[in-house]
Design a protein around this motif. Structure first.
Motif, mmCIF file in Angstrom:
data_model
loop_
_atom_site.group_PDB
_atom_site.id
_atom_site.type_symbol
_atom_site.label_atom_id
_atom_site.label_comp_id
_atom_site.label_asym_id
_atom_site.label_seq_id
_atom_site.Cartn_x
_atom_site.Cartn_y
_atom_site.Cartn_z
ATOM 1 N N GLY A 11 -19.630 -14.411 -64.505
ATOM 2 C CA GLY A 11 -20.586 -13.340 -64.634
ATOM 3 C C GLY A 11 -20.310 -12.522 -65.871
ATOM 4 N N PRO A 12 -21.294 -11.756 -66.327
ATOM 5 C CA PRO A 12 -21.114 -10.964 -67.554
ATOM 6 C C PRO A 12 -20.219 -9.754 -67.293
ATOM 7 C CG PRO A 12 -23.260 -10.545 -66.596
ATOM 8 C CD PRO A 12 -22.644 -11.627 -65.768
ATOM 9 N N PRO A 13 -19.542 -9.249 -68.310
ATOM 10 C CA PRO A 13 -18.649 -8.091 -68.127
ATOM 11 C C PRO A 13 -19.400 -6.847 -67.661
ATOM 12 C CG PRO A 13 -18.216 -9.181 -70.231
ATOM 13 C CD PRO A 13 -19.473 -9.776 -69.679
ATOM 14 N N GLU A 14 -20.724 -6.764 -67.938
ATOM 15 C CA GLU A 14 -21.474 -5.568 -67.512
ATOM 16 C C GLU A 14 -21.619 -5.481 -66.009
ATOM 17 O OE1 GLU A 14 -23.408 -6.872 -71.473
ATOM 18 O OE2 GLU A 14 -22.331 -7.763 -69.772
ATOM 19 N N GLY A 15 -21.309 -6.534 -65.291
ATOM 20 C CA GLY A 15 -21.522 -6.546 -63.855
ATOM 21 C C GLY A 15 -22.987 -6.714 -63.533
ATOM 22 N N GLY A 16 -23.346 -6.214 -62.308
ATOM 23 C CA GLY A 16 -24.752 -6.316 -61.915
ATOM 24 C C GLY A 16 -25.160 -7.705 -61.491
ATOM 25 N N LEU A 17 -24.226 -8.625 -61.265
ATOM 26 C CA LEU A 17 -24.545 -10.003 -60.892
ATOM 27 C C LEU A 17 -24.538 -10.124 -59.374
ATOM 28 C CD1 LEU A 17 -24.877 -12.984 -61.923
ATOM 29 C CD2 LEU A 17 -22.424 -13.225 -61.523
ATOM 30 N N VAL B 131 -15.657 -5.955 -49.499
ATOM 31 C CA VAL B 131 -15.626 -7.074 -50.435
ATOM 32 C C VAL B 131 -15.071 -6.610 -51.780
ATOM 33 C CG1 VAL B 131 -16.958 -8.912 -51.522
ATOM 34 C CG2 VAL B 131 -17.655 -8.029 -49.287
ATOM 35 N N LYS B 132 -14.155 -7.455 -52.346
ATOM 36 C CA LYS B 132 -13.655 -7.242 -53.694
ATOM 37 C C LYS B 132 -13.701 -8.574 -54.440
ATOM 38 C CE LYS B 132 -10.635 -3.256 -52.999
ATOM 39 N NZ LYS B 132 -9.280 -2.718 -53.202
ATOM 40 N N VAL B 133 -14.059 -8.492 -55.744
ATOM 41 C CA VAL B 133 -14.156 -9.670 -56.598
ATOM 42 C C VAL B 133 -13.210 -9.455 -57.780
ATOM 43 C CG1 VAL B 133 -15.643 -11.071 -58.072
ATOM 44 C CG2 VAL B 133 -16.531 -10.143 -55.928
ATOM 45 N N ALA B 134 -12.215 -10.326 -57.883
ATOM 46 C CA ALA B 134 -11.213 -10.216 -58.959
ATOM 47 C C ALA B 134 -10.642 -8.818 -59.004
ATOM 48 C CB ALA B 134 -11.806 -10.608 -60.309
ATOM 49 N N GLY B 135 -10.454 -8.250 -57.821
ATOM 50 C CA GLY B 135 -9.875 -6.928 -57.727
ATOM 51 C C GLY B 135 -10.854 -5.810 -57.939
ATOM 52 N N ARG B 136 -12.087 -6.112 -58.225
ATOM 53 C CA ARG B 136 -13.100 -5.079 -58.451
ATOM 54 C C ARG B 136 -14.017 -5.012 -57.238
ATOM 55 N NH1 ARG B 136 -11.807 -2.275 -63.260
ATOM 56 N NH2 ARG B 136 -10.511 -3.735 -64.451
ATOM 57 N N PRO B 137 -14.464 -3.814 -56.844
ATOM 58 C CA PRO B 137 -15.358 -3.719 -55.672
ATOM 59 C C PRO B 137 -16.683 -4.430 -55.950
ATOM 60 C CG PRO B 137 -15.237 -1.622 -56.826
ATOM 61 C CD PRO B 137 -14.177 -2.484 -57.439
ATOM 62 N N CYS B 138 -17.263 -4.963 -54.881
ATOM 63 C CA CYS B 138 -18.564 -5.667 -54.953
ATOM 64 C C CYS B 138 -19.428 -5.125 -53.836
ATOM 65 C CB CYS B 138 -18.357 -7.173 -54.817
ATOM 66 S SG CYS B 138 -19.832 -8.148 -55.219
ATOM 67 N N THR C 116 -21.773 -7.377 -58.389
ATOM 68 C CA THR C 116 -20.473 -7.148 -59.013
ATOM 69 C C THR C 116 -20.471 -5.850 -59.801
ATOM 70 O OG1 THR C 116 -21.116 -8.394 -60.966
ATOM 71 C CG2 THR C 116 -20.073 -9.632 -59.189
ATOM 72 N N ALA C 117 -19.227 -5.300 -59.917
ATOM 73 C CA ALA C 117 -19.010 -4.101 -60.720
ATOM 74 C C ALA C 117 -18.568 -4.514 -62.115
ATOM 75 C CB ALA C 117 -17.948 -3.226 -60.058
ATOM 76 N N PRO C 118 -18.689 -3.636 -63.140
ATOM 77 C CA PRO C 118 -18.233 -3.988 -64.485
ATOM 78 C C PRO C 118 -16.732 -4.259 -64.501
ATOM 79 C CG PRO C 118 -19.657 -2.056 -64.532
ATOM 80 C CD PRO C 118 -19.340 -2.307 -63.095
ATOM 81 N N GLY D 143 -28.327 -12.240 -65.118
ATOM 82 C CA GLY D 143 -28.363 -11.161 -64.129
ATOM 83 C C GLY D 143 -29.080 -9.984 -64.735
ATOM 84 N N HIS D 144 -28.339 -8.851 -64.826
ATOM 85 C CA HIS D 144 -28.908 -7.662 -65.470
ATOM 86 C C HIS D 144 -28.433 -7.509 -66.905
ATOM 87 C CE1 HIS D 144 -30.852 -6.118 -61.883
ATOM 88 N NE2 HIS D 144 -29.739 -6.368 -61.196
ATOM 89 N N ALA D 145 -27.606 -8.418 -67.379
ATOM 90 C CA ALA D 145 -27.089 -8.332 -68.744
ATOM 91 C C ALA D 145 -28.004 -9.080 -69.692
ATOM 92 C CB ALA D 145 -25.665 -8.916 -68.799
ATOM 93 N N GLU D 146 -28.405 -8.444 -70.774
ATOM 94 C CA GLU D 146 -29.354 -9.028 -71.720
ATOM 95 C C GLU D 146 -28.653 -9.378 -73.023
ATOM 96 O OE1 GLU D 146 -33.496 -7.458 -72.326
ATOM 97 O OE2 GLU D 146 -32.661 -6.930 -74.282
#
Length: 1818
Positions: free
Chosen positions: A827-833, A853-860, A877-879, A980-983
């Motif tokens: 996923g993109p670093p901006e999150g939003g996926l 839920v956590k993804v790679a240690g980041r909240p989802c 996903t979060a950034p 996702g939301h990253a352009e």
């Protein structure tokens, strides 16, 4: 007597058969092609109809069948001339159409009076029994016999009125032409006596100045006492406005003393347009008024009209014309000297029709005014009235061809029917006639006559439609059961017997039924209420028909009682129904007076319709049915069996126990509603109304409808208070065969032996299974608590019903969450996926996972709408920093977290470039976006500008492929990709939208010029493509739009013959250098030669030519190698697209040298037999060698020709473009001036008498005193004309003349043309003669050589056939073939004029004829001269100023040639005969103000060297481009060389133009000097050397000059093709004469047993194509008024020869020694041959030309040469031939017995006596 149908079982047949309704009246119609109808007349006693038309009179039966026809025109006439005999008396006379102006029937004399517009409107009498029989025709009419108006737009009306002892004709007409000023507007004319139609001694409406009044007459009528004339006119100068008038004259007044007219007006309307007289009123149609009112109909009561006229007459007789107020109310009109007077008061009564001393003509001043009774949308052009049964009906015809029927009811009119009768837009003629029976109306338009029923009563099949039609002539005859006029209904006078729509009438109907239905088991009485029932006689009766059953009806007033049929007479109920519906008809004899439907029901069938509630179905139905609970029966009687309760029908209102609520029934489940699977459960149901079963004991059962099983459970009844109880079903475990989470199971209860209780509504219990859809602990605990499901760890852990799990095995806490899959993993670093996690035990509800839920240690963050209990979590996903990676973790409260084995990575996608960078704005471009890490996330979308670009899966890490969408306009668009939301945006390389591509052209087979090439797919035989289009991304262009409207077609696959015909397996021998000829069929229909590949082994045979039937290819010079697998032999393979054809093996060989004297012959020289054998063998070998050599030559010539044509292709295209520009200008000129066709007279004389100049028949100049001798000669020639109408005489004359040795071929042709001219007015007769002579000719040639028939013009019949075709095809020439032939002629002239033409030798640089080819290279330069054109010349007609007209010439042109070209261009819209002569004008070059130089071919400046004088040219005079010239009249009459040249050049035979002795031995030349050998050299030249030189010259042509000829041919090709297509009627109807002729030839072939198709082909070719069309191609001056130069004539000769070659059956092959003219079209001739074959096939397949159609067409043509000025001269010349062989003709006539009876010889001698003994010439 009307046939009577049997009563009872045939009611449908009664309705359909016993009252046979007449079909709608068939429309009777008569029309004649190309004929305009003018007037209509009806013979009252006969019913015969007469139609006056332009140039025709028709006699029709009452049903409009043609009985007779008479030709009345066209004739030579002029409205400015009195009738003449000698055309010299009226120089302005022209062939004029004769419109019929007046058509009347004289009943007393049984004559038809017909007056036309020609000859100043004189009339003739014709027989009523045969309109073609003329009873009277004025030979030399005086002006007193000018009756009708001599202009077709001016109306003439008239009446034939009975006077004592005679009939008189009253005629009224308008003012027309300068000679009609002396003809009064109203005259009385005699019909009998020495001068019929004369007005001498009879009354005339004398007019001071007719032009002041200008009467326009509309109609004329007569009643028992008076004649009425309706017209429009303006008043005298003081009253300039137009008004409508009605004039009246007493019938017995032959002097018009009683003439009175009064103005009439229709309030608010315009002038009167049409009128009709009914017994009580004058019906008049008026135009729309100035105030915007619509056209209207007014009715003037006849009493008021007569009263108004009597008032005007009385005032003019007795009061000086003044009324009581002193104002002038009556006067004497028309500018005459008579005035109103004061006579005794009783004068009007004493002189009711006036007298000599009474004033006349009287005109009232006070208009009689009426209100409109009806207004219409369209102007009214015709009115007719009819009074019947006391009603007045008006029939109105409008200008759009519609007929309106109007009912005049008091002061109002009502249109009750309108119909289109004539063609839309064609006005209905005022001659709208009702036949004597009053049943039919005759409607006339310009194109047809229609017979329309006055009343179409039979077309209305029932009473309702009859009354709704509102036709006042129709009504419903009740006891006859049909719509009829009142007179056809026998009891119409009695009440309620004949119903009329305009009264308060209603159709008989059954108003009510009592009862409305009955049980089928009961027979009883039914009462019908029928208001308005007619009364019957004592011995008559009505009866009722129930379907097929009849019963007598008892009538009391409006009530009718009938007995229903017994049960066994009724049909059975249809399956699945409880009743039948039968038609019930009240009948009188066989007529249904009123009808309705009646139902018979069956209660026993009602209960079967609803198995779940039989009682409810019984008592709740439409019928009166009752339920017996104990016996479970539905009955129709009032009670159940004794001792049994009854539940009565809901319709039984007088009892309490009734309706579905009283039925014993199960009301619902008492418990439980949910039943667990595998656990024993006991069901209970609430019941009601079981007391109806009484106290008798009975067993009960519960029934459950499980899947695949019907389970019965014993049950018990528990009675409670009142009528309510409980049914308890036995306890039972349920295990359905199929595992389902919930299963609804229907349930019902039975009593006793299957007696089912009603279910009050649909009842079912629900079985549920905890184990289904609860695979893990979380989902089990999340289930509905009312189900009692628990997670049980006993044995195999599962979700079970609580009581089924041991107490210690119930798990209260669920296991750790399990993660199975995670998508996506990047996923993109901006999150939003959006990340999807799937597994088990992922929470019992969303609250448990909200923060778990956590993804790679980041909240989802989970999405609640996408959460699925325990099975799926979707979180956003979060950034995170780029490159962050780790597992997914789900931690549910009180449980250890679940950790995934897969890791999620944060990565940054990068866009680098895209390909392609542009595409059409229609979209569809496949776009590739290149980059790194593009496979990031799972939701990837691409955009080009604002438009989405759908991505093509799968997405690769380095590339994304998508397809562009349409864009509104071209331009740049930025490419974006969303992960996702990253352009991510690619701004450095935007995508360019371009304009959509345009297709230039599409070739008919497979290629697309300049842009793309595609191969057509293979299709099955017979398939047709629905749509063929090119797809350029999203741009779809149909093949037809790219190919100029031509559809793409699949042709049948080509067929090729094996190389070795005798044995396909035998190798075909190939000689290097020779061209191979492969024969086949349909070779070039769907492919070009460039696409065809021919292989010999591994080598290629180059395709040189591809035609429809031949493929020519040039093999490799050396033998190629065999292909793999083909052995040692070379295989010959043709590849045509996907079609691969192997034509057998080939073998290379060297050409053997052919010994001039074979060795075998030398060895056998001493043996006689051997010598003979050897000689035969030698000849055979030589013949075979020569044949093969000829074939090879033919093939090589075709290849040479094609290569040459390809070489000149570009030049041809340029020349053709220039030529088409010129022809486009010409076409626009032709729209204004038209094609200069010869008039028919000139055309016919040129065809009949070719070579006789423009005046083949000239009257002999008369000497003094010979005028008196003309009369007997005329009489004799007239008798000869009558004698020629005898078929026997004419055939004998022709056969006798042809049998004379001294009767030459020229004589035969001349006599045949004289006969064609004399019999032109009787073409039907001439055709019959031609048919007989052709039959004789066929019989003659059948015994000799049939193929020689009609080959030449050696007999009279062949020349007659030529003339007959020329007559019949003249219209086809003008309408179809003339235009392409004229354009071909002009195209040839234009092309020839573009190159130099030698004025002395006649040779040209541009030509098709090699003998006319100017071989020397001549330098020339085109010039444009500005020609000064004076007023009225050429294109400047109508202008007053001098104009400058550009003219194209060459600087090498002689002055005469320049003048010819200038005249052609200045007078291009003028026929050649009307142009100035080139020899009457000089060419003057004007330079500056005073520089005028007259140019000529020869003058003092001409250059002479060595006794050769060169003609002057523009180059000689140094005339520059753009110079101004003028054409001036020649001022000298000396002998000019230019005139001599101009007269000699066009003939083409007198070259060189001047001999050595001319002008002292000086010889003229223009471009090249004519070479001429000395006489001695000519004598010494041997014939052998001459042939060698000619052969060498022929061979030199293709190599040096053939390209010039081919260039000319290619430029003219389109015009040649168009002309041939027009001649051969491609895509056009075949002329009827051609079909008639070909059918005759087919008939003759069948008669004589000729089955050879080649012979029939030759007959048709000789009779039409070579006899008529080749002549038209060679000599267009026979058709057009044009100048045809020698060079144009030479080109036409080549084209005509090509046409001849195309018509032959034999194969057209050319060789090296063939004439060049035949080489030119060698490749096109096979195609032209196919056109000829298809033409013959189309003619054969077209519908046969009937005898009537052919005769109708011939009758129309007959008038074209009627009254020809030279017919008498033709008879004179014909008689000279008769006189020459007088004795032989007399002998032949005397030998024929039939001729003896007809005294033909005697009659011929009478002719001779009149002609020879009196005078020998005219």
């Amino acid at each position: 007597m009307t046939p009577r149908c049997p009563l009872g079982p045939r009611l449908l047949r009664v309705l359909l058969l016993c009252l046979p309704l007449p079909p709608p009246p068939r429309a009777h119609r008569f029309s004649a092609p190309n004929t305009t109808f003018n007037h209509l007349a009806l013979a009252p006693g006969r019913g015969t109809l007469y139609v006056g038309a332009v140039n025709r009179l028709f006699q029709l039966s009452p049903e409009l069948r043609l009985q007779a026809v008479a030709v009345t025109g066209p004739v030579f006439d002029s409205p400015d001339c009195v009738p003449f005999r000698d055309p010299a008396d009226c120089p302005q006379a022209r062939l004029t159409d004769n419109s019929n102006q007046l058509l009347l029937v004289s009943g007393r004399a049984q004559e038809l009076l017909a007056c036309g517009q020609v000859r100043q409107g004189v009339c003739e009498k014709r027989g009523l029994e045969d309109v073609a029989r003329v009873l009277y025709q004025a030979e030399d009419p005086g002006d007193g016999q000018f009756v009708a108006a001599n202009a077709p737009g001016v109306a003439t009306v008239g009446l034939v009125v009975a006077a004592p002892g005679r009939d008189l004709l009253l005629v009224a007409r308008g003012l027309a032409g300068k000679l009609s000023g002396g003809v009064p507007p109203l005259t009385v004319r005699q019909l009998a006596g020495p001068q019929p139609f004369s007005s001498e001694g009879l009354g005339r409406l004398v007019v001071g100045d007719f032009a002041d009044y200008n009467n326009s007459y509309v109609a004329a009528f007569a009643d028992a006492r008076s004649a009425y004339f309706v017209f429009r006119r303006r008043g005298a100068r003081a009253q300039a406005e137009y008004r409508s008038y009605v004039a009246r004259v007493c019938l017995g007044d032959a002097n018009l003393y009683s003439y009175v007219e009064v103005p009439v007006a229709c309030r608010g309307q315009g002038l009167i347009q049409a009128a009709s007289l009914t017994p009580g009123a004058l019906l008049a149609a008026f135009a729309a008024g100035p105030g915007g009112t619509r056209p209207a109909l007014c009715a003037f009561p006849l009493a008021e009209l007569d009263g108004s006229m009597e008032r005007a007459r009385r005032l003019c007789y007795t009061a000086g014309g003044r009324g009581p107020s002193g104002l002038e109310e009556a006067t004497v009109e028309y500018g005459v000297t008579s005035r109103c007077v004061t006579l005794p008061a009783d004068s009007p009564e004493s002189y009711p029709c006036g007298d000599e001393h009474t004033p006349s003509p009287i005109a009232g001043r006070q208009p009689l005014e009426a209100k409109p009774v009806l207004q219409l949308e369209q102007p009214i052009s015709a009115v007719a009235g009819l009074q019947t049964d006391g009603h007045t009906i008006a029939f109105l015809g409008d200008t759009q061809g519609q007929l309106h029927k109007v009912f005049l009811n008091g002061s109002q009119g009502q249109v009750y029917h309108s119909q289109q009768v004539g063609p839309p837009g064609s006005a209905i003629s005022p001659d709208l006639l009702v036949d004597s029976s009053g049943h039919h109306l005759y409607v006339l338009t310009a194109q047809q006559v229609d017979r329309v029923p006055v009343a179409a009563c039979p077309q209305f099949p029932d009473c309702t439609s009859c009354l709704q039609a509102r036709d006042p002539l129709c009504g419903w005859c009740v006891l006859q059961g049909r719509c009829t006029p009142k007179g056809q209904c026998g009891r119409a006078a009695q009440a309620s017997q004949w119903l009329w729509s305009h009264e308060d009438s209603h159709c008989p109907r059954v108003q009510s039924l009592l009862p409305a239905h009955r049980p089928r088991q009961e027979q009883g009485q039914v009462t019908l209420s029928v208001p308005g029932l007619p009364t019957l006689a004592m011995d008559e009766y009505f009866h009722c028909a129930f379907g097929d059953y009849d019963s007598l009806a008892h009538v009391e007033g409006p009530h009718v009682a009938c007995v229903t049929p017994p049960e066994d007479e009724l049909p059975r109920n249809p399956p699945g129904t409880d009743h039948i519906i039968l038609p019930l008809a009240l009948m009188f004899e066989d007529v249904a007076v009123a009808t309705t439907n009646f139902s018979f029901y069956d209660c026993s069938a009602v209960q079967a319709l609803e198995a779940a509630a039989p009682c409810r179905a019984c008592v709740g139905s439409l019928w009166r049915c009752h339920w017996c609970p104990r016996s479970s029966r539905c009955v129709s009687a009032g009670h159940c069996p004794e001792g049994e309760d009854t539940v009565y029908s809901a319709q039984q209102v007088d009892v309490q126990v009734r309706g579905p609520a009283a039925c014993p029934r199960v009301e619902g489940l008492a418990g439980p509603l949910l039943v667990p699977v595998g656990w024993e459960s006991r069901l209970a149901l609430r019941v009601r109304n079981l007391q109806h079963f009484g106290s008798l004991p009975a067993s009960y059962h519960c029934w459950l409808e499980l899947p695949g099983e019907l389970r019965r459970l014993p049950a018990s009844l528990e009675e409670t208070a009142g009528d309510v109880g409980l049914i308890h079903c036995q306890a039972q475990q349920f295990r359905p065969s199929m595992a389902q989470p919930e299963l609804p199971v229907p349930i019902y209860v039975t009593r006793g032996k299957g007696q089912r209780l009603d279910n009050a509504h649909t009842l079912h219990v629900t079985l549920y299974d905890c184990a289904v859809d609860h695979p893990d602990c979380s989902r089990c605990q999340a289930a509905n608590g009312s189900l009692g499901c628990v997670w049980c760890s006993h044995g195999q852990p599962a979700c079970r019903y609580g009581p089924l799990c041991p107490p210690g095995a119930v798990e209260l806490l669920c296991p750790t969450p399990s993660i199975d899959t995670v998508e996506p993993l990047t996923g993109p670093p901006e999150g939003g996926l959006a990340l999807t996690i799937q597994g088990s035990n992922l929470g019992r509800d969303f609250a448990e996972v909200r923060d778990a839920v956590k993804v790679a240690g980041r909240p989802c963050s989970p999405e609640p709408s996408l959460y699925r209990t325990s099975a799926r979590i979707v979180c956003v996903t979060a950034p995170a920093p780029n490159g962050t990676t780790g597992p997914i973790q789900v931690a549910i409260k009180n449980r250890p977290p679940g950790i995934s084995t897969q890791h999620f990575t944060y990565q940054d996608p990068i866009l680098l470039s895209l390909s392609p960078q542009w595409g059409p704005q229609a979209g569809g471009t496949e776009l590739t976006i290149l980059g790194r890490r593009l496979q990031t996330g799972g939701n990837i979308s691409a955009f080009v500008g604002e438009q989405p670009c759908p991505i093509q899966e799968p997405v690769c890490p380095e590339a994304i492929v998508c397809h562009t969408m349409p864009q509104a306009s071209p331009g740049e668009a930025v490419v974006r990709v969303l992960f996702g939301h990253a352009e991510r945006t690619l701004r450095t390389s935007p995508f360019q939208y371009t304009a959509n591509p345009q297709l230039v052209a599409a070739e008919p087979s497979v290629s697309f010029r300049g842009l793309l090439v595609c191969h057509s797919p293979a299709v099955p035989d017979g398939a047709r493509p629905r749509r063929v289009f090119f797809a350029l991304d999203n741009v779809h262009i149909d093949f037809a739009s790219a190919s100029g409207g031509q559809d793409f077609l699949y042709q049948p696959n080509p067929r090729l013959a094996p190389l070795s015909r005798e044995d396909p397996t035998r190798p075909y021998r190939v000689k290097p250098g020779n061209v191979l000829d492969v024969e086949g069929q349909g070779l070039n229909l769907g492919i070009s030669k460039e696409e065809v590949r021919v292989h010999i082994g591994d080598g290629e045979c180059l395709v040189k030519t591809l035609t429809l039937t031949h493929l020519y290819c040039e093999p490799p010079p050396r033998a190629p190698q065999p292909t793999n697998g083909s052995g040692t032999l070379l295989q010959f393979v043709v590849q045509m697209g996907n079609v691969r054809l192997a034509l057998g093996p080939v073998q290379y060989e060297t050409e053997p040298a052919l010994s001039a004297f074979p060795v075998a012959a030398q060895v056998g020289l001493g043996m006689g037999a051997a010598v003979l054998i050897a000689a035969v063998l030698l000849l055979s070998l030589m013949y075979r060698h020569k044949s093969k050599q000829a074939l090879r030559d033919y093939q090589k010539v075709l290849v040479q020709l094609e290569n040459l044509e390809i070489g000149v292709g570009d030049q041809c295209r340029k020349e053709f473009t220039d030529l088409m520009t010129e022809m486009t200008d010409l076409s626009s000129d032709l729209e204004a001036s038209g094609i200069p066709f010869l008039d028919y007279h000139t055309y016919a004389e040129r065809v009949f008498f070719p070579g006789h100049g423009s005046c083949p028949l000239q009257p002999t100049l008369e000497g003094p005193g010979e005028e008196a001798r003309r009369v007997p000669v005329r009489q004799g020639l007239t008798q000869l004309s009558n004698l020629l109408n005898s078929k026997l005489f004419l055939l004998t004359l022709i056969r006798t003349l042809e049998g004379q040795p001294g009767f030459s071929q020229r004589d035969r042709c001349h006599v045949a043309s004289l006969l064609s001219l004399v019999l032109h007015g009787k073409l039907e007769y001439l055709t019959d003669i031609l048919r007989t002579l052709l039959s004789d000719l066929a019989a003659h040639y059948v015994h000799r050589n049939p193929k020689l028939m009609l080959r030449r013009t050696e007999t009279m019949v062949e020349k007659l056939l030529t003339n007959w075709l020329s007559i019949c095809l003249y219209a086809f020439l003008k309408e179809v073939a003339g235009e392409p032939l004229y354009l071909l002629l002009r195209a040839i002239q234009y092309q020839v004029d573009k190159g130099p033409v030698d004025a002395v030798t006649g040779k040209a640089k541009r030509t098709l004829n090699d003998s006319r080819l100017l071989r020397e290279d001549v330098d020339f330069r085109p010039l444009t001269l500005m020609v000064l054109v004076g007023p009225g010349a050429g294109g400047a007609a109508g202008s007053s100023a001098t104009q400058r007209v550009p003219a194209r010439v060459l600087d090498t042109d002689t002055i005469t040639q320049v003048k010819e070209k200038v005249l052609d261009q200045v007078y291009k819209g003028t026929p050649f005969s009307q142009r100035p002569s080139v020899h009457a004008l000089d060419l003057e070059w004007r330079s500056g103000l005073a520089g005028h130089l007259t140019l000529s071919d020869e003058d003092l400046t001409s250059v002479t060297q060595n006794r050769w004088k060169r003609l002057n040219t523009l180059q000689h005079y140094k005339v520059p481009d753009g110079a101004t010239v003028g054409l001036i009249p020649q001022l000298h009459n000396g002998r000019a060389v230019s005139q001599s040249l101009a007269q000699s050049c066009p003939l083409g035979e007198n070259v060189p133009m001047l001999e050595d002795g001319e002008e002292g031995g000086v010889r003229l030349w223009h471009l090249v000097k004519a070479t001429e050998e000395p006489e001695g050299a000519k004598a010494r030249r041997s014939s052998l050397r001459e042939r060698d030189r000619e052969r060498a010259r022929a061979k030199a042509i293709p190599e040096i000059y053939l390209t010039r000829l081919l260039s000319m041919k290619g430029t003219l090709q389109k015009f040649v093709d168009d002309t041939f297509q027009a001649i051969l009627s491609v895509n056009r109807p075949v002329p009827i004469a051609v079909k008639y002729l070909f059918d005759l030839l087919d008939e003759l072939a069948g008669k004589h047993g000729i089955e050879d198709p080649e012979t029939l082909h030759i007959w048709k070719t000789n009779s039409l194509l070579l006899r008529f069309w080749v002549n038209a191609l060679k000599k267009p001056q026979l058709i057009f008024d044009v100048r045809v130069s020698d060079n144009v004539d030479a080109v036409l000769a080549v084209i005509a020869q090509t046409f001849i070659d195309s018509c032959t059956v034999s194969e057209h092959k050319v060789g090296r020694d063939s004439p060049v003219n035949k080489l030119l079209y060698a490749r096109e001739i096979p195609r032209y041959k196919q056109m000829v074959e298809r033409y013959y096939s189309d003619v054969r397949q077209s519908s046969a030309a009937s005898y009537q159609e052919m005769n109708s067409a011939l009758a129309e043509l007959s008038g074209n040469y009627a009254s020809a000025p030279h017919c008498l001269e033709a008879l004179q010349e014909l008689y000279e031939h008769v006189h020459r062989y007088h004795d032989q003709i007399i002998s032949a006539l005397e030998e024929d017995p039939v001729a003896q009876k007809m005294q033909l010889a005697c009659r011929l001698q009478q002719v001779a006596a009149l002609v020879e003994n009196k005078v020998t010439d005219l």
